[in-house]
Write a protein that holds these residues in place. Structure first.
Motif, PDB file in Angstrom:
ATOM      1  N   SER A  26       3.797   1.445   5.840  1.00 28.46           N
ATOM      2  CA  SER A  26       4.485   1.967   7.021  1.00 28.46           C
ATOM      3  C   SER A  26       5.393   3.112   6.601  1.00 28.46           C
ATOM      4  CB  SER A  26       5.310   0.875   7.703  1.00 28.46           C
ATOM      5  OG  SER A  26       6.369   0.444   6.853  1.00 28.46           O
ATOM      6  N   ILE A  27       5.769   3.945   7.560  1.00 32.57           N
ATOM      7  CA  ILE A  27       6.788   4.971   7.343  1.00 32.57           C
ATOM      8  C   ILE A  27       7.853   4.815   8.415  1.00 32.57           C
ATOM      9  CG2 ILE A  27       5.271   6.624   6.192  1.00 32.57           C
ATOM     10  CD1 ILE A  27       5.081   8.150   8.865  1.00 32.57           C
ATOM     11  N   THR A  28       9.097   5.012   8.030  1.00 37.54           N
ATOM     12  CA  THR A  28      10.229   4.819   8.945  1.00 37.54           C
ATOM     13  C   THR A  28      11.166   6.007   8.826  1.00 37.54           C
ATOM     14  OG1 THR A  28      10.099   2.414   8.781  1.00 37.54           O
ATOM     15  CG2 THR A  28      12.192   3.342   9.525  1.00 37.54           C
ATOM     16  N   ARG A  29      11.653   6.441   9.969  1.00 37.31           N
ATOM     17  CA  ARG A  29      12.575   7.586   9.993  1.00 37.31           C
ATOM     18  C   ARG A  29      13.819   7.203  10.799  1.00 37.31           C
ATOM     19  NH1 ARG A  29      12.123  13.373  10.558  1.00 37.31           N
ATOM     20  NH2 ARG A  29      14.279  14.118  10.502  1.00 37.31           N
ATOM     21  N   ALA A  75      -3.052   5.577   5.664  1.00 38.27           N
ATOM     22  CA  ALA A  75      -2.924   4.759   4.459  1.00 38.27           C
ATOM     23  C   ALA A  75      -3.870   5.272   3.386  1.00 38.27           C
ATOM     24  CB  ALA A  75      -3.227   3.300   4.781  1.00 38.27           C
ATOM     25  N   SER A  76      -3.316   5.647   2.238  1.00 41.90           N
ATOM     26  CA  SER A  76      -4.184   5.963   1.101  1.00 41.90           C
ATOM     27  C   SER A  76      -4.607   4.678   0.408  1.00 41.90           C
ATOM     28  CB  SER A  76      -3.474   6.899   0.126  1.00 41.90           C
ATOM     29  OG  SER A  76      -2.231   6.361  -0.290  1.00 41.90           O
ATOM     30  N   SER A  77      -3.818   3.611   0.584  1.00 44.47           N
ATOM     31  CA  SER A  77      -4.217   2.267   0.173  1.00 44.47           C
ATOM     32  C   SER A  77      -3.472   1.269   1.054  1.00 44.47           C
ATOM     33  CB  SER A  77      -3.896   2.015  -1.300  1.00 44.47           C
ATOM     34  OG  SER A  77      -2.504   1.942  -1.514  1.00 44.47           O
ATOM     35  N   TYR A  78      -4.102   0.116   1.291  1.00 48.44           N
ATOM     36  CA  TYR A  78      -3.518  -0.898   2.176  1.00 48.44           C
ATOM     37  C   TYR A  78      -2.895  -2.062   1.418  1.00 48.44           C
ATOM     38  CZ  TYR A  78      -5.729   1.221   6.291  1.00 48.44           C
ATOM     39  OH  TYR A  78      -6.090   2.073   7.304  1.00 48.44           O
ATOM     40  N   GLY A  79      -2.969  -2.040   0.094  1.00 47.90           N
ATOM     41  CA  GLY A  79      -2.522  -3.213  -0.632  1.00 47.90           C
ATOM     42  C   GLY A  79      -3.481  -4.365  -0.391  1.00 47.90           C
ATOM     43  N   GLY A 123       0.812  -1.208   0.000  1.00 45.91           N
ATOM     44  CA  GLY A 123       0.000   0.000   0.000  1.00 45.91           C
ATOM     45  C   GLY A 123       0.847   1.260   0.000  1.00 45.91           C
ATOM     46  N   SER A 124       0.194   2.384   0.231  1.00 49.32           N
ATOM     47  CA  SER A 124       0.880   3.678   0.170  1.00 49.32           C
ATOM     48  C   SER A 124       0.328   4.624   1.223  1.00 49.32           C
ATOM     49  CB  SER A 124       0.717   4.294  -1.225  1.00 49.32           C
ATOM     50  OG  SER A 124      -0.657   4.446  -1.553  1.00 49.32           O
ATOM     51  N   ILE A 125       1.071   5.710   1.448  1.00 51.77           N
ATOM     52  CA  ILE A 125       0.763   6.686   2.489  1.00 51.77           C
ATOM     53  C   ILE A 125       0.217   7.962   1.850  1.00 51.77           C
ATOM     54  CG2 ILE A 125       1.827   8.189   4.235  1.00 51.77           C
ATOM     55  CD1 ILE A 125       1.576   5.365   5.196  1.00 51.77           C
ATOM     56  N   GLY A 126      -0.679   8.645   2.570  1.00 54.32           N
ATOM     57  CA  GLY A 126      -1.201   9.917   2.088  1.00 54.32           C
ATOM     58  C   GLY A 126      -1.897  10.679   3.185  1.00 54.32           C
ATOM     59  N   MET A 127      -2.216  11.934   2.912  1.00 59.61           N
ATOM     60  CA  MET A 127      -2.961  12.741   3.872  1.00 59.61           C
ATOM     61  C   MET A 127      -4.437  12.374   3.791  1.00 59.61           C
ATOM     62  SD  MET A 127      -0.629  14.352   5.399  1.00 59.61           S
ATOM     63  CE  MET A 127      -1.795  15.215   6.477  1.00 59.61           C
ATOM     64  N   LYS A 128      -5.052  12.231   4.958  1.00 61.20           N
ATOM     65  CA  LYS A 128      -6.454  11.839   5.063  1.00 61.20           C
ATOM     66  C   LYS A 128      -7.227  12.909   5.823  1.00 61.20           C
ATOM     67  CE  LYS A 128      -7.399   7.886   4.377  1.00 61.20           C
ATOM     68  NZ  LYS A 128      -7.893   7.177   3.181  1.00 61.20           N
ATOM     69  N   PHE A 149       0.231   1.149   9.539  1.00 63.86           N
ATOM     70  CA  PHE A 149      -1.227   1.185   9.511  1.00 63.86           C
ATOM     71  C   PHE A 149      -1.718  -0.080   8.809  1.00 63.86           C
ATOM     72  CE2 PHE A 149       0.730   5.341   8.754  1.00 63.86           C
ATOM     73  CZ  PHE A 149       0.486   5.926   9.983  1.00 63.86           C
ATOM     74  N   GLU A 150      -2.615  -0.841   9.476  1.00 68.68           N
ATOM     75  CA  GLU A 150      -2.930  -2.189   9.017  1.00 68.68           C
ATOM     76  C   GLU A 150      -4.408  -2.395   8.700  1.00 68.68           C
ATOM     77  OE1 GLU A 150      -0.596  -5.273  11.454  1.00 68.68           O
ATOM     78  OE2 GLU A 150      -0.864  -3.615  12.853  1.00 68.68           O
ATOM     79  N   GLN A 151      -4.638  -3.246   7.729  1.00 73.80           N
ATOM     80  CA  GLN A 151      -5.963  -3.781   7.409  1.00 73.80           C
ATOM     81  C   GLN A 151      -5.870  -5.298   7.485  1.00 73.80           C
ATOM     82  OE1 GLN A 151      -7.198  -3.207   3.347  1.00 73.80           O
ATOM     83  NE2 GLN A 151      -9.346  -3.656   3.748  1.00 73.80           N
ATOM     84  N   TYR A 152      -6.958  -5.951   7.902  1.00 76.85           N
ATOM     85  CA  TYR A 152      -6.931  -7.413   7.933  1.00 76.85           C
ATOM     86  C   TYR A 152      -7.633  -7.975   6.697  1.00 76.85           C
ATOM     87  CZ  TYR A 152      -7.619 -12.269   9.087  1.00 76.85           C
ATOM     88  OH  TYR A 152      -7.610 -13.634   9.028  1.00 76.85           O
TER      89      TYR A 152
END
Length: 682
Positions: free
Chosen positions: A446-449, A432-436, A267-272, A579-582
């Protein structure tokens, strides 16, 4: 007394509201129950104090020991007039629902700028056999004071930044809320953190020499030899462009450590959108448009038609029509072979529905409810009512001599609907803009710094404070409790394939309902699991603090402490959010973060940290509760033992409050100090 005369044939847009009518949690009873009127109110006036005294020997009179004000009871007298027995019962059902509240905000129509906090405690009996009655109910206010609806805010004088003047207009003492907003600094792109927002303590003191000091009261005496803490990460995700090029340079996607080890990074990350601006009127409305007995036939039928309007758009609304048909007495019956259909005329069309099929058998004082839904179009955005509503019922069998159940075409009351207010986003968060996808597994982005090196060039942090604000909850829809998903906030140590979770949390919702499991991890092992409420309003500020071998988790109001001597010197090298989806189950309606902050502490004992506060911190001290909150997290360790919470009050008239903060903070980076309060009245 002045009377308002009304034409019953006129479509009235306003109803007379008595001066002493009351709102309960923002809604007038008169506007919710047709035929209800407030007659009088008792108990709102000045309250008599309870005075305790004692005698001394033969001395004349008595000595006052103390004085207090007891709980207040407010009595409300009302009149209720209904057109029928069915309408009367429905009105009392509504009144019961309205009064079934605890610690409600009570506002009277003739004093809309003040409120009491009370719980309905007693309802009087009424005369039987009548549809026009008078009654009373009582509201118990454990706190006898009333408060201003407006919350006031006072800041330091322009020409004297060390003084706040409060012109307090209440008639009784009020406990203020003291706030310090520290210098705003956010990293991004080439913008590096400077540490200008650092501060060791703040203090407020009044004319009675009562003081509230928060932070390190000894940090200015030069005795501390420990280096200041350093803010290494301070990232906000609260506007539409916060996940742009600059943020993506600092954070990598789908590369970090995660739980479980075989989880799927996708998936991917985005502003919600986290919330919308509050609409000017509610989007869902309900109204009973007809409650009437059939004019002829045996047995007599009583029809009630209730409409519910949802899904308002600029030109349409969805209507659910609920029709209830009931028989009048225990001896009535309406047997097999007899059928009734009904129709509701709304929005220019008739909408038919079976009330009773010929195979059904009705007997006794029974009520039967059916519903149908349809969409009404051709509305204007400003329209606030559906008019011209009609109802009729007819027989479908051949026994036409029996006219029971027949209701000729009858005009109904107007149905209120909300004006259309376009959804305007108000706040945002990162999610998450999408969870795959991955069948039968938890999956998501996920995001990692990587934690930046400190000012001395040293990488990693063995002692740190990792704070974030998240929104994780199910939606408010009918079936939203079945949503599933997870959230992870992890402080990770080690390189490459040897990475491990130094300290972290995973919130996992894996079944229907509004409960999730909160899992705590220390040194790559799960140390405890507890239940957590993630209902539709769950926004939490949380922190993970590592000081030597001790790890302290604060998740909202929940605090847990764990000790592992083997990690005393272990350094965190990166942080990860996931951020997870089952599987393919509907994901959580909200699952994301508003901001993240990582502070490296240069000592392994929290009390020795010289700069307790840093950029973007918000410190709140509630004098009424005697509690301190840092960034929304309850932080009692920040308050000085000598704080005089009970004595720090605002008194009627002009109050002068002094403020102070660490002397080594430059004026241009000073915290913004303020006093917030509501006026209190007897």
């Amino acid at each position: 007394m002045m009377y308002e005369f009304k034409d019953v044939n006129e479509n009235l847009t306003q109803e007379y509201i008595p001066a002493e009518a009351l709102q309960i949690n923002g809604e007038l009873i008169e506007t919710q129950i047709e035929g209800y009127h407030t007659l009088y109110v008792q108990g709102r006036e000045v309250l008599s104090p309870e005075i305790n005294t004692y005698e001394i020997g033969t001395k004349n009179g008595e000595i006052r020991k103390n004085k207090r004000y007891p709980a207040r009871t407010i009595t409300v007298g009302y009149q209720l007039i209904a057109e029928s027995a069915e309408a009367f019962r429905e009105a009392y059902n509504k009144l019961g629902r309205i009064l079934n509240v605890d610690d409600a905000e009570i506002i009277f129509n003739d004093e809309p700028d003040k409120f009491f906090i009370g719980t309905p405690s007693e309802v009087s009996e009424i005369d039987t056999g009548r549809n026009s009655v008078k009654g009373e109910f009582k509201i118990l206010c454990l706190d006898p004071l009333k408060y201003s609806v407006a919350e006031y805010e006072a800041e330091p004088l322009d020409d004297d930044k060390g003084t706040i003047l409060v012109d307090y207009g209440g008639t009784y003492e009020s406990f203020p809320i003291l706030e310090a907003d520290f210098y705003q600094e956010t990293e991004g792109g080439d913008t590096a953190l400077t540490g200008h927002g650092d501060c060791g303590y703040v203090a407020f003191f009044n004319e009675q020499e009562k003081i509230i000091q928060i932070g390190d009261p000894d940090e200015e005496d030069g005795s501390n030899v420990y280096a200041k803490s350093q803010t290494l990460i301070n990232q906000t995700f609260e506007s539409t462009d916060d996940w742009g090029t600059a943020a993506k340079v600092l954070w990598s996607q789908n590369t970090g450590k995660m739980l479980p080890a075989d989880g799927v990074a996708a998936g991917s990350i985005g502003m919600k959108i986290a919330s919308y601006a509050v609409p000017a009127s509610p989007k869902t409305t309900t109204g009973t448009v007809l409650s009437k007995q059939t004019p002829a036939g045996k047995p007599r039928f009583y029809y009630t038609v209730t409409l519910r309007a949802t899904g308002r758009t600029s030109n349409a609304v969805t209507i659910t029509a609920t029709i209830t048909a009931s028989l009048g007495t225990d001896r009535n019956y309406f047997g097999k072979g007899l059928g009734v259909k009904a129709s509701v005329y709304v929005g220019g069309s008739w909408h038919d529905i079976w009330v009773k099929t010929t195979s059904a058998y009705w007997k006794g004082r029974s009520a039967h409810t059916v519903s149908t839904s349809f969409t009404v179009t051709g509305l204007t955005a400003e329209q606030t009512a559906l008019t011209g509503i009609k109802f009729k019922a007819w027989r479908t069998d051949s026994l036409l001599a029996n006219i029971a159940g027949i209701m000729p075409e009858t005009s109904c009351s107007n149905m209120p609907i909300s004006a259309y207010v376009a959804d305007v986003p108000e706040t945002y968060f990162l999610g998450a803009s999408s969870y795959g996808s991955s069948e039968g597994k938890y999956h998501g982005p996920s995001i990692t710094r990587t934690i930046p090196a400190d000012s001395a060039g040293v990488s990693g942090a063995a002692d740190f404070t990792f704070t974030y604000k998240q929104k994780m909850c199910v939606g408010s829809g009918k079936n939203d409790s079945t949503q599933m998903g997870g959230f992870q906030a992890l402080a990770v140590s080690g390189p490459g394939s040897s990475k491990k979770i130094l300290a972290g949390v995973r919130i996992l919702k894996n079944k229907a309902g509004k409960k999730a499991s909160l899992q705590f991890y220390v040194n790559d092992a799960k140390v405890e699991t507890i239940d957590l409420d993630i209902s539709s309003t769950a926004v939490k500020t949380s922190s993970i603090i590592k000081s030597g071998s001790q790890v302290t988790f604060t998740i909202g109001d929940l605090k847990k402490v764990y000790t592992d001597t083997s990690i005393a010197e272990t350094k965190a090298t990166e942080i990860t959010f996931r951020f997870e989806q089952y599987s393919s189950v509907n994901a959580l309606a909200y699952n994301g973060i508003y901001w993240a902050k990582f502070v490296k502490d240069n000592c392994d004992t929290w009390k020795n940290i010289p700069n307790k506060f840093s950029a973007n911190d918000v410190l709140v001290a509630d004098c009424n509760q005697g509690e301190v909150y840092l960034n929304g997290v309850r932080s009692p360790q920040l308050g000085a033992l000598g704080n005089d919470w009970e004595g720090f009050v605002l008194r009627p008239g002009l109050n002068q409050i002094g403020v102070a903060y660490s002397s080594w903070v430059a004026d241009e980076y000073a915290p913004a100090l303020k006093v917030r309060y509501r006026e209190a009245f007897l």
